[in-house]
Motif scaffolding. Structure first.
Motif, PDB file in Angstrom:
ATOM      1  N   ARG A 116       1.389  -1.146  -0.397  1.00 48.93           N
ATOM      2  CA  ARG A 116       0.039  -0.001   0.260  1.00 48.93           C
ATOM      3  C   ARG A 116       0.860   1.091  -0.015  1.00 48.93           C
ATOM      4  NH1 ARG A 116      -3.789   3.179  -0.579  1.00 48.93           N
ATOM      5  NH2 ARG A 116      -5.303   3.837   1.051  1.00 48.93           N
ATOM      6  N   GLY A 117       1.918   1.352   0.745  1.00 51.20           N
ATOM      7  CA  GLY A 117       2.473   2.365   1.136  1.00 51.20           C
ATOM      8  C   GLY A 117       3.194   2.733  -0.476  1.00 51.20           C
ATOM      9  N   ILE A 118       3.685   1.796  -1.099  1.00 46.60           N
ATOM     10  CA  ILE A 118       4.287   1.931  -2.399  1.00 46.60           C
ATOM     11  C   ILE A 118       3.439   2.166  -3.285  1.00 46.60           C
ATOM     12  CG2 ILE A 118       5.287   0.858  -4.098  1.00 46.60           C
ATOM     13  CD1 ILE A 118       6.739  -1.464  -1.954  1.00 46.60           C
ATOM     14  N   GLY A 119       2.207   1.746  -3.223  1.00 50.58           N
ATOM     15  CA  GLY A 119       1.225   2.050  -4.456  1.00 50.58           C
ATOM     16  C   GLY A 119       0.791   3.569  -3.840  1.00 50.58           C
ATOM     17  N   SER A 120       0.972   3.682  -2.820  1.00 45.55           N
ATOM     18  CA  SER A 120       0.333   5.780  -3.056  1.00 45.55           C
ATOM     19  C   SER A 120       1.299   6.527  -3.524  1.00 45.55           C
ATOM     20  CB  SER A 120      -0.062   5.435  -1.487  1.00 45.55           C
ATOM     21  OG  SER A 120       1.539   5.721  -0.550  1.00 45.55           O
ATOM     22  N   LYS A 121       2.757   6.202  -3.491  1.00 41.92           N
ATOM     23  CA  LYS A 121       3.798   6.968  -4.094  1.00 41.92           C
ATOM     24  C   LYS A 121       3.509   6.709  -5.193  1.00 41.92           C
ATOM     25  CE  LYS A 121       6.203   6.782  -0.277  1.00 41.92           C
ATOM     26  NZ  LYS A 121       7.335   6.129   1.142  1.00 41.92           N
ATOM     27  N   LEU A 122       3.418   5.324  -6.396  1.00 44.39           N
ATOM     28  CA  LEU A 122       3.117   5.288  -7.175  1.00 44.39           C
ATOM     29  C   LEU A 122       1.736   5.798  -8.448  1.00 44.39           C
ATOM     30  CD1 LEU A 122       5.672   2.545  -7.994  1.00 44.39           C
ATOM     31  CD2 LEU A 122       6.408   4.541  -8.188  1.00 44.39           C
ATOM     32  N   PHE A 123       0.526   5.664  -7.353  1.00 43.69           N
ATOM     33  CA  PHE A 123      -0.805   5.689  -7.358  1.00 43.69           C
ATOM     34  C   PHE A 123      -1.240   4.546  -8.208  1.00 43.69           C
ATOM     35  CE2 PHE A 123       1.297   9.984  -7.491  1.00 43.69           C
ATOM     36  CZ  PHE A 123       0.411  10.835  -7.028  1.00 43.69           C
ATOM     37  N   LEU A 124      -0.730   3.419  -7.492  1.00 44.95           N
ATOM     38  CA  LEU A 124      -0.576   2.292  -7.922  1.00 44.95           C
ATOM     39  C   LEU A 124      -1.630   0.906  -7.139  1.00 44.95           C
ATOM     40  CD1 LEU A 124       2.069   1.286  -9.766  1.00 44.95           C
ATOM     41  CD2 LEU A 124      -0.025   1.936 -11.320  1.00 44.95           C
ATOM     42  N   GLU A 125      -2.855   0.473  -6.995  1.00 44.48           N
ATOM     43  CA  GLU A 125      -2.398  -0.509  -6.333  1.00 44.48           C
ATOM     44  C   GLU A 125      -2.212  -2.064  -6.274  1.00 44.48           C
ATOM     45  OE1 GLU A 125      -7.006  -0.178  -6.486  1.00 44.48           O
ATOM     46  OE2 GLU A 125      -6.934   1.680  -6.222  1.00 44.48           O
ATOM     47  N   SER A 126      -2.390  -2.948  -5.579  1.00 42.43           N
ATOM     48  CA  SER A 126      -1.925  -4.338  -5.363  1.00 42.43           C
ATOM     49  C   SER A 126      -2.703  -5.423  -6.556  1.00 42.43           C
ATOM     50  CB  SER A 126      -2.509  -5.196  -4.032  1.00 42.43           C
ATOM     51  OG  SER A 126      -4.162  -5.058  -4.072  1.00 42.43           O
ATOM     52  N   ASN A 127      -3.876  -4.716  -7.002  1.00 42.29           N
ATOM     53  CA  ASN A 127      -3.805  -5.535  -7.949  1.00 42.29           C
ATOM     54  C   ASN A 127      -3.033  -5.489  -9.743  1.00 42.29           C
ATOM     55  OD1 ASN A 127      -4.119  -3.006  -8.648  1.00 42.29           O
ATOM     56  ND2 ASN A 127      -6.244  -3.177  -9.769  1.00 42.29           N
ATOM     57  N   THR A 128      -1.854  -3.914  -9.330  1.00 41.71           N
ATOM     58  CA  THR A 128      -1.007  -4.006 -10.215  1.00 41.71           C
ATOM     59  C   THR A 128       0.611  -4.494  -9.801  1.00 41.71           C
ATOM     60  OG1 THR A 128      -2.192  -2.438 -11.367  1.00 41.71           O
ATOM     61  CG2 THR A 128       0.088  -2.261 -11.762  1.00 41.71           C
ATOM     62  N   LEU A 129       0.620  -3.893  -8.480  1.00 48.50           N
ATOM     63  CA  LEU A 129       1.437  -4.107  -7.542  1.00 48.50           C
ATOM     64  C   LEU A 129       2.123  -5.596  -7.500  1.00 48.50           C
ATOM     65  CD1 LEU A 129       1.832  -0.723  -5.905  1.00 48.50           C
ATOM     66  CD2 LEU A 129       3.334  -1.472  -7.423  1.00 48.50           C
ATOM     67  N   THR A 130       0.668  -6.190  -6.470  1.00 47.87           N
ATOM     68  CA  THR A 130       1.213  -7.691  -6.403  1.00 47.87           C
ATOM     69  C   THR A 130       1.733  -8.738  -7.851  1.00 47.87           C
ATOM     70  OG1 THR A 130      -0.355  -7.983  -4.594  1.00 47.87           O
ATOM     71  CG2 THR A 130       0.485 -10.021  -5.214  1.00 47.87           C
ATOM     72  N   PRO A 131       1.740  -8.613  -8.034  1.00 45.06           N
ATOM     73  CA  PRO A 131       1.946  -9.522  -9.456  1.00 45.06           C
ATOM     74  C   PRO A 131       3.577  -9.044 -10.031  1.00 45.06           C
ATOM     75  CG  PRO A 131       0.244  -8.754 -10.640  1.00 45.06           C
ATOM     76  CD  PRO A 131       0.839  -8.135  -9.131  1.00 45.06           C
ATOM     77  N   LEU A 132       4.224  -7.656 -10.065  1.00 45.84           N
ATOM     78  CA  LEU A 132       5.136  -6.932 -10.068  1.00 45.84           C
ATOM     79  C   LEU A 132       6.590  -6.963  -9.674  1.00 45.84           C
ATOM     80  CD1 LEU A 132       5.232  -3.246 -11.801  1.00 45.84           C
ATOM     81  CD2 LEU A 132       6.663  -4.182  -9.822  1.00 45.84           C
ATOM     82  N   ILE A 133       5.414  -6.868  -8.255  1.00 45.88           N
ATOM     83  CA  ILE A 133       6.373  -7.166  -6.498  1.00 45.88           C
ATOM     84  C   ILE A 133       6.996  -8.913  -7.147  1.00 45.88           C
ATOM     85  CG2 ILE A 133       6.522  -7.538  -4.161  1.00 45.88           C
ATOM     86  CD1 ILE A 133       5.279  -4.680  -5.157  1.00 45.88           C
ATOM     87  N   LYS A 134       6.297  -9.928  -7.499  1.00 49.15           N
ATOM     88  CA  LYS A 134       6.105 -11.339  -6.937  1.00 49.15           C
ATOM     89  C   LYS A 134       7.492 -10.949  -8.397  1.00 49.15           C
ATOM     90  CE  LYS A 134       2.171 -13.228  -5.552  1.00 49.15           C
ATOM     91  NZ  LYS A 134       1.382 -14.226  -5.909  1.00 49.15           N
ATOM     92  N   ARG A 135       7.581 -10.819  -9.707  1.00 52.83           N
ATOM     93  CA  ARG A 135       8.507 -10.657 -10.286  1.00 52.83           C
ATOM     94  C   ARG A 135      10.027  -9.763  -9.571  1.00 52.83           C
ATOM     95  NH1 ARG A 135       4.724  -8.715 -13.840  1.00 52.83           N
ATOM     96  NH2 ARG A 135       3.343 -10.474 -14.487  1.00 52.83           N
ATOM     97  N   LEU A 136       9.678  -9.420  -9.520  1.00 51.98           N
ATOM     98  CA  LEU A 136      10.849  -8.689  -8.402  1.00 51.98           C
ATOM     99  C   LEU A 136      11.806  -9.625  -7.013  1.00 51.98           C
ATOM    100  CD1 LEU A 136      10.548  -4.583  -7.371  1.00 51.98           C
ATOM    101  CD2 LEU A 136      11.458  -5.754  -9.668  1.00 51.98           C
ATOM    102  N   GLU A 137      10.575 -10.826  -6.785  1.00 53.47           N
ATOM    103  CA  GLU A 137      10.765 -11.190  -5.601  1.00 53.47           C
ATOM    104  C   GLU A 137      12.008 -12.738  -6.212  1.00 53.47           C
ATOM    105  OE1 GLU A 137       7.578 -13.157  -3.906  1.00 53.47           O
ATOM    106  OE2 GLU A 137       8.623 -13.694  -2.050  1.00 53.47           O
ATOM    107  N   THR A 138      11.737 -12.898  -7.461  1.00 49.83           N
ATOM    108  CA  THR A 138      11.637 -14.122  -8.193  1.00 49.83           C
ATOM    109  C   THR A 138      12.763 -13.363  -8.780  1.00 49.83           C
ATOM    110  OG1 THR A 138       9.287 -14.466  -9.322  1.00 49.83           O
ATOM    111  CG2 THR A 138      11.375 -15.686 -10.258  1.00 49.83           C
TER     112      THR A 138
END
Lengths: 147, 147
Positions: B57-79
Motif C-alpha cells: 500500500r505504501g509503495i502504491g500510494s507513491k506510484l498511484f498504483l494498487e495491489s492488483n498491479t503491484l502484487t504481480p510486479l513485486i512477485k517478479r522482483l522477488e523471483t
DNA sequence: ATAATTTATATCGCGCACGATTTAATCGCG
DNA sequence: CGCGATTAAATCGTGCGCGATATAAATTAT
C-alpha cells in the motif's frame, strides 16, 4: 557519494508524465464508458474524425503506435460497428480504415468529452496550451534521441 | 457547428502526455534492459531505494498504483532476487517489501540511468524542473477531480 | 465479546504496448 | 524480366493498468 541518496520519485520528470497519463485515464474512463470506447480507441476515432479512410500505418504515425498495437484495437472498433477495414486496391499491403455512419455519429455523442477533461485540469487555457506545446517538444526530442 | 472540426490530436494535452510517456519508455527500455528491469519495476526499486521495507500500500500510494498491479510486479522482483515479501508481524494484512543485497547493489548499476534520460530530453535543467512541477500540479488536480 | 464494517492484499479478465517473427505485396536493381 | 530487399499488416508472448471480486485480518459498534 551522496548522489544516490538524491534520487527521489518527485524529481523524475518521466514519473510526472507517467502518473499524469494514468490520472488522465481515470478522468477519461467514465466519460468514454458512455460511448463504449477505451482511451486509445478514442484517439484512433479522433484521428479518423479528422481524416477518414486512413491506413493503419498512417494512423500509427500520428499516434506513435504500430500495427501490433493497432490491428487488434481497430478490429475491436470494427466489431463495435464504428469502422470498416479493407485492403487498398492500389496497394494490397495496406489496410484502409473507414468510418461507418455509426462511427461518424459517435463524434457528436463524444463532443463534450474534451471540455470535461479541460475542466478537470483546473488550469486556464493559456497555461494548458503552453504545457501542451512544451510536452510535444519534449516528446519529439525523445523520439529523435531513440534509435 | 464548426466546433467539431477543430478537434485535432495536437490540441489534446492528454495525448501529449500519453505519447511522451511512450517516448520515455522507449528511452528507458535499452537502459533498463541492462539491469533486467521494466520501467514500472524500476519505479518500485526507486521507491525502495529511497526507503526500504515498505508495504504494498505504501509503495502504491507513491506510484498511484494498487495491489492488483503491484502484487504481480513485486512477485517478479522477488523471483529476480531483488526483494523479499513477508507479512507484517503487527498487522498480518500488510505485506512488507524489503530489498535484498542484490536489490540494493542494483542501485549502483542503474546509477547512470537518470542522467542518460535527462540528456535525451535535450532541455536545460531549469526548464525540466519547471515542466516537472507543472505536470505534478496537473496530476494532483486530476486526481483531485476523479472521485 | 460478537457481529458488522473497514482495510490490505491477492486473483482474474480484458485491453493495451511492444519486441520478435511471419506472411504477403511491392519495389529496385542488374 | 526476375530475384533480392523493402514495406505493410498481422500474429504471438509478456508485462503492465485497472475494474471487479475474493479472502482474511483488524477495527468499530452494539
Amino acid at each position: 557519494m551522496a548522489d544516490k541518496l538524491k534520487l527521489t520519485l518527485d524529481q523524475l520528470l518521466c514519473f510526472s508524465v507517467y502518473s499524469t497519463g494514468h490520472a488522465f485515464n481515470r478522468i477519461y474512463k467514465p466519460l468514454l464508458d458512455k460511448v463504449g470506447l477505451t482511451y486509445p480507441q478514442y484517439l484512433v476515432m479522433v484521428v479518423l474524425w479528422q481524416e477518414d479512410r486512413q491506413t493503419v500505418r498512417g494512423i500509427g504515425s500520428k499516434l506513435f503506435l504500430e500495427s501490433n498495437t493497432l490491428t487488434p484495437l481497430i478490429k475491436r472498433l470494427e466489431t463495435a460497428g464504428l469502422v470498416t477495414r479493407e485492403r487498398d486496391r492500389d496497394d494490397e499491403r495496406q489496410v484502409r480504415v473507414a468510418l461507418t455512419n455509426q462511427g461518424r455519429s459517435l463524434q457528436d455523442q463524444a463532443a463534450d468529452v474534451p471540455g470535461c477533461v479541460v475542466e478537470a485540469c483546473g488550469m486556464n487555457l493559456d497555461d494548458l496550451v503552453d504545457l501542451n506545446r512544451k510536452l510535444a517538444r519534449l516528446r519529439n526530442a525523445l523520439e529523435q534521441s531513440a534509435p
